[in-house]
Design a protein around this motif. Structure first.
Motif, short mmCIF file in Angstrom:
data_model
loop_
_atom_site.label_atom_id
_atom_site.label_comp_id
_atom_site.label_asym_id
_atom_site.label_seq_id
_atom_site.Cartn_x
_atom_site.Cartn_y
_atom_site.Cartn_z
N UNK A 75 0.62 -1.11 0.07
CA UNK A 75 0.30 0.19 0.48
C UNK A 75 1.12 1.38 -0.27
N UNK A 76 1.88 1.63 0.08
CA UNK A 76 2.69 2.51 0.00
C UNK A 76 3.98 2.19 -1.05
N UNK A 77 4.08 3.43 -2.29
CA UNK A 77 5.22 3.21 -3.40
C UNK A 77 5.69 4.61 -3.63
N UNK A 78 6.90 4.33 -3.96
CA UNK A 78 7.69 6.21 -4.02
C UNK A 78 6.88 6.66 -5.49
N UNK A 79 7.04 7.28 -6.04
CA UNK A 79 6.52 8.70 -7.06
C UNK A 79 6.94 10.25 -7.23
N UNK A 80 7.24 10.36 -8.26
CA UNK A 80 7.46 11.75 -7.97
C UNK A 80 6.67 13.06 -8.21
N UNK A 81 6.14 14.00 -7.31
CA UNK A 81 4.98 14.40 -7.08
C UNK A 81 5.82 16.23 -7.41
N UNK A 82 4.35 16.61 -7.77
CA UNK A 82 3.88 18.26 -8.34
C UNK A 82 3.24 19.30 -7.42
#
Ligand code: MSP
Length: 516
Positions: free
Chosen positions: A115-122
């Motif tokens: 249920x947790x993932x890493x991603x780019x964020x703006x």
């Protein structure tokens, strides 16, 4: 004995406590005392929210190390709770080791579950709200959609919690549990939000290069945990969460989370989903109270219209002949009597003084004072001529017995208090109608004895019902009446539970405040 677990939000320690914070804790305290009076084992958790950029910035502005700054902040809140007679059972700080451990475990568990993932964020970030805002409707020039203050545009890699995966579950859960969010207007607000927006996943990390003061993110040394994700977990870490912990098994699910209406979404969207993902039952209820406003604006540090409860109590004591108990009880009474808990209230010194003078000094204080005077004067301080309640009391006593608990269970403090004060007015009228001074002139001692027993027993029952809201005033009434059983259990609320009184008069409960 069945349990009742209740909580308040954790207060940010970047500023001194104000009337809004006092309000939530007075609500929770009155509920905890009421549940105890109903023979429930209440567990009342409160505490402080101590991580995040806002706190760090405040520490720097105060020339202080973050840890020393939050220690002082937590003490400020504890000091206020002692002054206001807040009977909490545990005080949790998000910097406590046991809390930090649970937060790390929660994140590791959710990662294992996928249920947790890493991603780019703006997104646009509002430091005072510690919240990210995305979507076409958010524009930097307009400021934060919640508080209208400046937002900064941020682009970075972060860790996300899959809120969206549980969107349908939450909608179904809310539909099946219409009393999960109270009052109704807030329930409709959450449902409306879910119907008009699709849930975005929640960003639960902050890079250390930007936010250094927080719980280390267990999956990556370069990050700390997002403050809201950290703070919400207090409701389980504060009762010893781990699946096999007996205290946790006994107390969870929480029976009620008291919050202000501004933090509704965090508690009715993020929080139940976090619990669902952890296979933990949701709390039974989230109750969102309204705001105290001054001149139509929410009272808050950023608006500079703070009402400092400690200063207020000090000033009120001065107006009440130095009687601090009267000030604390008057303040507690005003906040719970003046407006229904779900609505906004308008705070002013004049409104506070009017309430104290009319309800507490006139109706309640006079009743107690003149009754005790009469017992001293006519009976030499002792009453033991027991009798049934006069017919004038009967309807009111029945109403109290029937309606008080319904109102208190429904968090309707103002209605519960109205019932009690209706009874007080009936007792006062009974004095006027009976004219005891005439009985005295006519030497009708037996009648006077019975009449004064009825007054004392009526006042004892009043004190019992008022206890959750004004504990010190009720304790004083009990002392003055010489009541020995000081449990304030509602099992003692029926007529005739006390058969004699030995009066020991103290200073008036609520002196009248001069209005110029
Ligand atoms: N730290 C978060 C809560 C985290 S809970 C897991 C927070 N803290 S706060 O200090 O800003 O606010 C705490 C509570 O005080 C909120 O419930 C808020 O609604 C309440 N109040 C703050 N100002 C208020 C008024 N003027 N009136 C009534 N209550 C208001 O949010």
């Amino acid at each position: 004995m069945s349990k009742f677990y209740l909580t308040t939000p954790l207060y940010y320690v970047n500023a001194n406590p104000h009337i809004g914070h006092a309000y939530t804790n007075i609500i929770a305290d009155s509920m905890a005392r009421y549940k105890r009076a109903k023979n429930k084992e209440a567990f009342f958790l409160t505490g402080t929210d101590e991580h995040g950029e806002k706190i760090k910035q405040a520490a720097v502005a105060n020339n202080c190390e973050a840890k020393a700054f939050v220690n002082k902040g937590a003490e400020n809140f504890k000091k206020l709770w002692t002054k206001l007679d807040i009977s909490y059972d545990s005080f949790i700080r998000t910097t406590d080791d046991c809390h930090i451990k649970v937060v790390s475990e929660v994140i590791s568990t959710l990662k294992e579950k996928g249920d947790i993932y890493k991603d780019k964020y703006k997104a646009f970030y509002c430091v005072p709200c510690e919240s990210f805002w995305t979507g076409p409707q958010v524009k930097e020039a307009d400021g934060c959609p919640e508080c209208k203050r400046k937002v900064e545009e941020i682009e970075e890699e972060n860790y996300f919690f899959k809120l969206s995966k549980y969107e349908q579950w939450l909608k179904d859960f809310l539909k099946a549990n219409p009393s999960f969010v109270m009052p109704k207007i807030r329930y409709n607000e959450v449902l409306g939000f879910l119907n008009n927006n699709s849930l975005e996943d929640l960003c639960i990390s902050r890079p250390k290069k930007r936010v250094s003061w927080g719980i280390d993110f267990p999956l990556d040394d370069n990050y700390v945990v997002y403050v809201w994700f950290d703070a919400l977990i207090n409701y389980i870490s504060g009762v010893g969460y781990s699946l096999n912990n007996d205290n946790f098994k006994k107390l969870w699910p929480a029976d009620i989370h008291f919050i202000g209406k501004d933090i509704l979404r965090h508690h009715t969207i993020f929080w139940p989903i976090m619990l669902k993902a952890l296979d933990i039952e949701p709390p039974k209820r989230v109750f969102a109270h309204g705001w105290w406003k001054k001149d139509e604006k929410k009272i808050s540090k950023s608006r500079g219209n703070i009402v400092n409860p400690l200063e207020l109590i000090k000033n009120l004591s001065l107006s009440l002949a130095g009687n601090e108990d009267a000030a604390v009880n008057g303040f507690r009474y005003f906040l719970l009597r003046e407006v229904p808990v779900g609505l906004d209230g308008s705070f002013s010194w004049d409104a506070l003084v009017n309430r104290i003078n009319s309800d507490l000094a006139n109706d309640l204080g006079n009743l107690v004072f003149r009754t005790l005077n009469m017992v001293e004067k006519y009976l030499g301080s002792e009453v033991s001529s027991q009798t049934t309640p006069p017919k004038e009391f009967e309807g009111c006593l029945d109403n109290l017995a029937n309606n008080y608990t319904t109102h208190m269970d429904g968090v309707e403090f103002s209605l519960a208090l109205e019932e009690v004060f209706a009874f007080i007015r009936v007792i006062n009228k009974y004095i006027e109608d009976t004219k005891p001074w005439v009985l005295w002139k006519e030497k009708k001692i037996k009648e006077i004895g019975e009449f004064l027993y009825q007054l004392c027993e009526g006042i004892r029952i009043v004190a019992l019902y008022l206890y959750p809201i004004m504990p010190k005033a009720s304790e004083s009434i009990y002392r003055q009446l010489g009541v020995e059983n000081k449990s304030f259990s509602l099992a003692e609320s029926s007529w005739g539970k006390v058969l004699s009184f030995l009066i020991n008069k103290e200073a008036p409960l609520f002196p009248r405040i001069d209005v110029d």
